[in-house]
Design a protein around this motif. Structure first.
Motif, mmCIF file in Angstrom:
data_model
loop_
_atom_site.group_PDB
_atom_site.id
_atom_site.type_symbol
_atom_site.label_atom_id
_atom_site.label_comp_id
_atom_site.label_asym_id
_atom_site.label_seq_id
_atom_site.Cartn_x
_atom_site.Cartn_y
_atom_site.Cartn_z
ATOM 1 N N MET A 1 51.734 67.186 37.765
ATOM 2 C CA MET A 1 50.815 66.414 36.942
ATOM 3 C C MET A 1 49.470 67.152 36.915
ATOM 4 N N PRO A 2 48.926 67.338 35.728
ATOM 5 C CA PRO A 2 47.617 67.995 35.642
ATOM 6 C C PRO A 2 46.548 67.173 36.377
ATOM 7 N N PRO A 3 45.632 67.833 37.076
ATOM 8 C CA PRO A 3 44.624 67.090 37.833
ATOM 9 C C PRO A 3 43.743 66.203 36.960
ATOM 10 N N SER A 4 43.471 66.605 35.740
ATOM 11 C CA SER A 4 42.647 65.769 34.862
ATOM 12 C C SER A 4 43.378 64.477 34.493
ATOM 13 N N LEU A 5 44.694 64.550 34.330
ATOM 14 C CA LEU A 5 45.478 63.337 34.057
ATOM 15 C C LEU A 5 45.507 62.432 35.284
ATOM 16 N N ALA A 6 45.689 63.031 36.449
ATOM 17 C CA ALA A 6 45.677 62.238 37.689
ATOM 18 C C ALA A 6 44.338 61.530 37.855
ATOM 19 N N LEU A 7 43.245 62.238 37.569
ATOM 20 C CA LEU A 7 41.920 61.625 37.687
ATOM 21 C C LEU A 7 41.732 60.527 36.648
ATOM 22 N N ALA A 8 42.209 60.747 35.438
ATOM 23 C CA ALA A 8 42.113 59.717 34.394
ATOM 24 C C ALA A 8 42.894 58.461 34.788
ATOM 25 N N LEU A 9 44.076 58.650 35.356
ATOM 26 C CA LEU A 9 44.855 57.492 35.814
ATOM 27 C C LEU A 9 44.165 56.792 36.977
ATOM 28 N N ALA A 10 43.568 57.550 37.878
ATOM 29 C CA ALA A 10 42.821 56.942 38.984
ATOM 30 C C ALA A 10 41.687 56.077 38.454
ATOM 31 N N ILE A 11 40.983 56.587 37.473
ATOM 32 C CA ILE A 11 39.869 55.843 36.874
ATOM 33 C C ILE A 11 40.399 54.579 36.190
ATOM 34 N N ALA A 12 41.467 54.716 35.427
ATOM 35 C CA ALA A 12 42.017 53.558 34.704
ATOM 36 C C ALA A 12 42.447 52.460 35.667
ATOM 37 N N PHE A 13 43.178 52.823 36.720
ATOM 38 C CA PHE A 13 43.619 51.808 37.682
ATOM 39 C C PHE A 13 42.444 51.182 38.426
ATOM 40 N N GLU A 14 41.430 51.970 38.728
ATOM 41 C CA GLU A 14 40.258 51.430 39.415
ATOM 42 C C GLU A 14 39.511 50.443 38.528
ATOM 43 N N VAL A 15 39.385 50.763 37.256
ATOM 44 C CA VAL A 15 38.701 49.866 36.317
ATOM 45 C C VAL A 15 39.481 48.565 36.162
ATOM 46 N N ILE A 16 40.790 48.658 36.037
ATOM 47 C CA ILE A 16 41.621 47.450 35.931
ATOM 48 C C ILE A 16 41.464 46.586 37.181
ATOM 49 N N ALA A 17 41.548 47.227 38.349
ATOM 50 C CA ALA A 17 41.423 46.472 39.603
ATOM 51 C C ALA A 17 40.050 45.826 39.735
ATOM 52 N N THR A 18 39.012 46.570 39.432
ATOM 53 C CA THR A 18 37.653 46.039 39.567
ATOM 54 C C THR A 18 37.410 44.890 38.592
ATOM 55 N N ALA A 19 37.853 45.056 37.352
ATOM 56 C CA ALA A 19 37.666 43.996 36.356
ATOM 57 C C ALA A 19 38.447 42.743 36.733
ATOM 58 N N THR A 20 39.570 42.913 37.405
ATOM 59 C CA THR A 20 40.406 41.776 37.791
ATOM 60 C C THR A 20 39.859 41.041 39.014
ATOM 61 N N LEU A 21 38.980 41.700 39.775
ATOM 62 C CA LEU A 21 38.396 41.027 40.947
ATOM 63 C C LEU A 21 37.750 39.693 40.593
ATOM 64 N N LYS A 22 37.099 39.643 39.450
ATOM 65 C CA LYS A 22 36.413 38.411 39.054
ATOM 66 C C LYS A 22 37.387 37.246 38.917
ATOM 67 N N VAL A 23 38.520 37.474 38.253
ATOM 68 C CA VAL A 23 39.475 36.387 38.046
ATOM 69 C C VAL A 23 40.353 36.130 39.270
ATOM 70 N N ALA A 24 40.327 37.040 40.248
ATOM 71 C CA ALA A 24 41.065 36.801 41.500
ATOM 72 C C ALA A 24 40.381 35.718 42.334
ATOM 73 N N GLU A 25 39.111 35.426 42.009
ATOM 74 C CA GLU A 25 38.340 34.365 42.653
ATOM 75 C C GLU A 25 38.444 34.417 44.175
ATOM 76 N N GLY A 26 38.001 35.552 44.720
ATOM 77 C CA GLY A 26 37.995 35.700 46.181
ATOM 78 C C GLY A 26 39.394 35.761 46.770
ATOM 79 N N PHE A 27 40.318 36.315 46.021
ATOM 80 C CA PHE A 27 41.727 36.438 46.423
ATOM 81 C C PHE A 27 42.392 35.074 46.635
ATOM 82 N N THR A 28 41.947 34.073 45.878
ATOM 83 C CA THR A 28 42.574 32.748 45.951
ATOM 84 C C THR A 28 43.619 32.557 44.854
ATOM 85 N N ARG A 29 43.668 33.457 43.884
ATOM 86 C CA ARG A 29 44.678 33.395 42.820
ATOM 87 C C ARG A 29 45.632 34.571 43.010
ATOM 88 N N ILE A 30 46.907 34.272 43.163
ATOM 89 C CA ILE A 30 47.889 35.264 43.609
ATOM 90 C C ILE A 30 48.095 36.405 42.614
#
Length: 110
Positions: A1-30
Motif C-alpha cells: 500500500m502506498p504510504p500516502s494512501l495509508a496516511l489518507a486512510l488514517a486521517i479518514a478513520f480518525e476524523v470519523i472516530a472523532t466526529a462520532t465521539l459527540k454522539v457516543a455521549e461519553g461511551f453510553t451509546r453502544i
C-alpha cells in the motif's frame, strides 16, 4: 500500500472516530462507541503503515493538520458548530502548511 494512501486512510478513520465521539455521549451509546473504538484502531493501524516510509514528524503534522480541518468542517456540517473568520483563516493556514510539506519538503518520504 502506498504510504500516502495509508496516511489518507488514517486521517479518514480518525476524523470519523472523532466526529462520532459527540454522539457516543461519553461511551453510553453502544453503536457510536464501537465506531469510535474501531475508527481509532484503524487510524493508528494505517498511520503505522504510513510510518514505514514517511518520517513520524511529517506524518503527524499532515495527519493532525488535515484532521483538524476536516473535524472542524464535520462539526459545522453535522452539528451546526460555528466557524468564525479567525477559525477559517487558521484552517487556510493549516492547509497551506500541509501543502508546503507535501510539495516542497524533501523529508516526506515520497
Amino acid at each position: 500500500m502506498p504510504p500516502s494512501l495509508a496516511l489518507a486512510l488514517a486521517i479518514a478513520f480518525e476524523v470519523i472516530a472523532t466526529a462520532t465521539l459527540k454522539v457516543a455521549e461519553g461511551f453510553t451509546r453502544i453503536v457510536p462507541s464501537v465506531v469510535v473504538v474501531v475508527g481509532y484502531a484503524a487510524a493508528f493501524y494505517f498511520l503505522s503503515l504510513a510510518l514505514r516510509t514517511i518520517p513520524v514528524g511529517v506524518a503527524y503534522a499532515i495527519w493532525s493538520g488535515i484532521g483538524v480541518v476536516l473535524v472542524s468542517i464535520t462539526g459545522w456540517i453535522l452539528y451546526g458548530q460555528k466557524l468564525d473568520a479567525a477559525a477559517l483563516l487558521g484552517m487556510v493556514i493549516i492547509i497551506a502548511g500541509v501543502l508546503v510539506i507535501n510539495l516542497l519538503s524533501r523529508s516526506t518520504g515520497h
